[in-house]
Design an enzyme around this catalytic site. Sequence first.
Site, PDB file in Angstrom:
ATOM      1  N   GLU A 128     -11.314  66.381  33.056  1.00 42.03           N
ATOM      2  CA  GLU A 128     -10.903  67.668  32.690  1.00 42.03           C
ATOM      3  C   GLU A 128      -9.866  67.864  31.761  1.00 42.03           C
ATOM      4  O   GLU A 128      -9.696  68.906  30.921  1.00 42.03           O
ATOM      5  CB  GLU A 128     -10.386  68.405  34.225  1.00 42.03           C
ATOM      6  N   ASN A 131      -8.779  83.209  42.777  1.00 45.29           N
ATOM      7  CA  ASN A 131      -7.845  82.335  43.640  1.00 45.29           C
ATOM      8  C   ASN A 131      -6.775  81.602  42.980  1.00 45.29           C
ATOM      9  O   ASN A 131      -6.444  80.548  43.419  1.00 45.29           O
ATOM     10  CB  ASN A 131      -8.819  81.404  44.606  1.00 45.29           C
ATOM     11  N   HIS A 183      -6.599  76.481  39.582  1.00 47.45           N
ATOM     12  CA  HIS A 183      -7.682  75.391  39.702  1.00 47.45           C
ATOM     13  C   HIS A 183      -6.956  74.142  39.553  1.00 47.45           C
ATOM     14  O   HIS A 183      -5.852  74.007  38.951  1.00 47.45           O
ATOM     15  CB  HIS A 183      -8.800  75.287  38.664  1.00 47.45           C
ATOM     16  N   TYR A 187     -17.137  74.112  34.233  1.00 52.86           N
ATOM     17  CA  TYR A 187     -17.653  74.196  35.430  1.00 52.86           C
ATOM     18  C   TYR A 187     -19.206  73.601  35.640  1.00 52.86           C
ATOM     19  O   TYR A 187     -19.697  73.941  36.759  1.00 52.86           O
ATOM     20  CB  TYR A 187     -17.534  75.480  36.132  1.00 52.86           C
ATOM     21  N   LYS A 194      -5.524  80.846  36.782  1.00 51.69           N
ATOM     22  CA  LYS A 194      -6.656  81.661  36.593  1.00 51.69           C
ATOM     23  C   LYS A 194      -6.163  83.042  36.072  1.00 51.69           C
ATOM     24  O   LYS A 194      -5.071  83.586  36.187  1.00 51.69           O
ATOM     25  CB  LYS A 194      -7.416  81.634  37.739  1.00 51.69           C
TER      26      LYS A 194
HETATM   27  P1  CMP Z   1     -12.091  76.028  41.707  1.00 51.80           P
HETATM   28  O1  CMP Z   1     -11.030  75.035  42.285  1.00 51.80           O
HETATM   29  O2  CMP Z   1     -11.785  76.570  40.498  1.00 51.80           O
HETATM   30  O3  CMP Z   1     -13.423  75.313  41.744  1.00 51.80           O
HETATM   31  C1  CMP Z   1     -14.590  75.930  41.768  1.00 51.80           C
HETATM   32  C2  CMP Z   1     -14.346  77.501  41.919  1.00 51.80           C
HETATM   33  O4  CMP Z   1     -15.455  78.206  42.369  1.00 51.80           O
HETATM   34  C3  CMP Z   1     -13.270  77.491  43.031  1.00 51.80           C
HETATM   35  O5  CMP Z   1     -12.196  77.309  42.749  1.00 51.80           O
HETATM   36  C4  CMP Z   1     -13.671  79.199  43.715  1.00 51.80           C
HETATM   37  O6  CMP Z   1     -12.505  79.983  42.783  1.00 51.80           O
HETATM   38  C5  CMP Z   1     -14.991  79.411  43.068  1.00 51.80           C
HETATM   39  N1  CMP Z   1     -15.873  79.514  44.344  1.00 51.80           N
HETATM   40  C6  CMP Z   1     -16.489  80.699  44.639  1.00 51.80           C
HETATM   41  N2  CMP Z   1     -17.195  80.648  45.778  1.00 51.80           N
HETATM   42  C7  CMP Z   1     -16.933  79.459  46.273  1.00 51.80           C
HETATM   43  C8  CMP Z   1     -17.328  78.538  47.401  1.00 51.80           C
HETATM   44  N3  CMP Z   1     -18.253  79.108  48.162  1.00 51.80           N
HETATM   45  N4  CMP Z   1     -16.951  77.287  47.449  1.00 51.80           N
HETATM   46  C9  CMP Z   1     -16.083  76.685  46.548  1.00 51.80           C
HETATM   47  N5  CMP Z   1     -15.673  77.408  45.415  1.00 51.80           N
HETATM   48  C10 CMP Z   1     -16.159  78.733  45.239  1.00 51.80           C
END
Ligand code: CMP
Length: 142
Positions: A128, A114, A117, A51, A11
């Site tokens: 995906e 974070n 993904h 998403y 990311k």
């Molecule tokens: P990712 O694995 O990319 O999938 C969806 C993303 O939404 C997740 O990582 C997080 O970066 C983001 N996100 C933000 N808030 C939440 C939440 N409460 N629960 C899950 N994903 C979240």
Amino acid sequence: MAIERTLSIIKPDAVAKNVIGKIYSRFETNGLKIIASKMVWLSAQEAGEFYAVHKERPFYKDLVAFMTSGPVMIQALEGEDAIAKNRDLMGATDPKKAEAGTIRADFATSIDANAVHGSDGPDTAKVEIGFFFPGMNVYSGR
Ligand code: CMP
């Protein structure tokens, strides 16, 4: 266990931290082969579509804004049990809950920023990978 493929995205936060190589190294030293990769600055439409499953969640707007805040590195990974292995390497979605030594514990700062993904299952992985890499751009076994 079977040979699987999974989609991984480094990311914007981790790209900005200049840790693409460190994250790739974790994939490679853990038996995951990079079989496709590209750097992309996603449009809001592309990130929103990718998403779409989260469209109704309260964090959707922030997620799309974050994912379009800078370039991302997108790769397809292949290896034994690749989907679960990549998820183990990433650690929990919220880096505060991620186990020590995981990518998110080491490189991520918040649940939004974070670092990575990874696909959460075989069906998602297929969709995906297809979303970002048409078949002829995946180089399995070469
Ligand atoms: P990712 O694995 O990319 O999938 C969806 C993303 O939404 C997740 O990582 C997080 O970066 C983001 N996100 C933000 N808030 C939440 C939440 N409460 N629960 C899950 N994903 C979240």
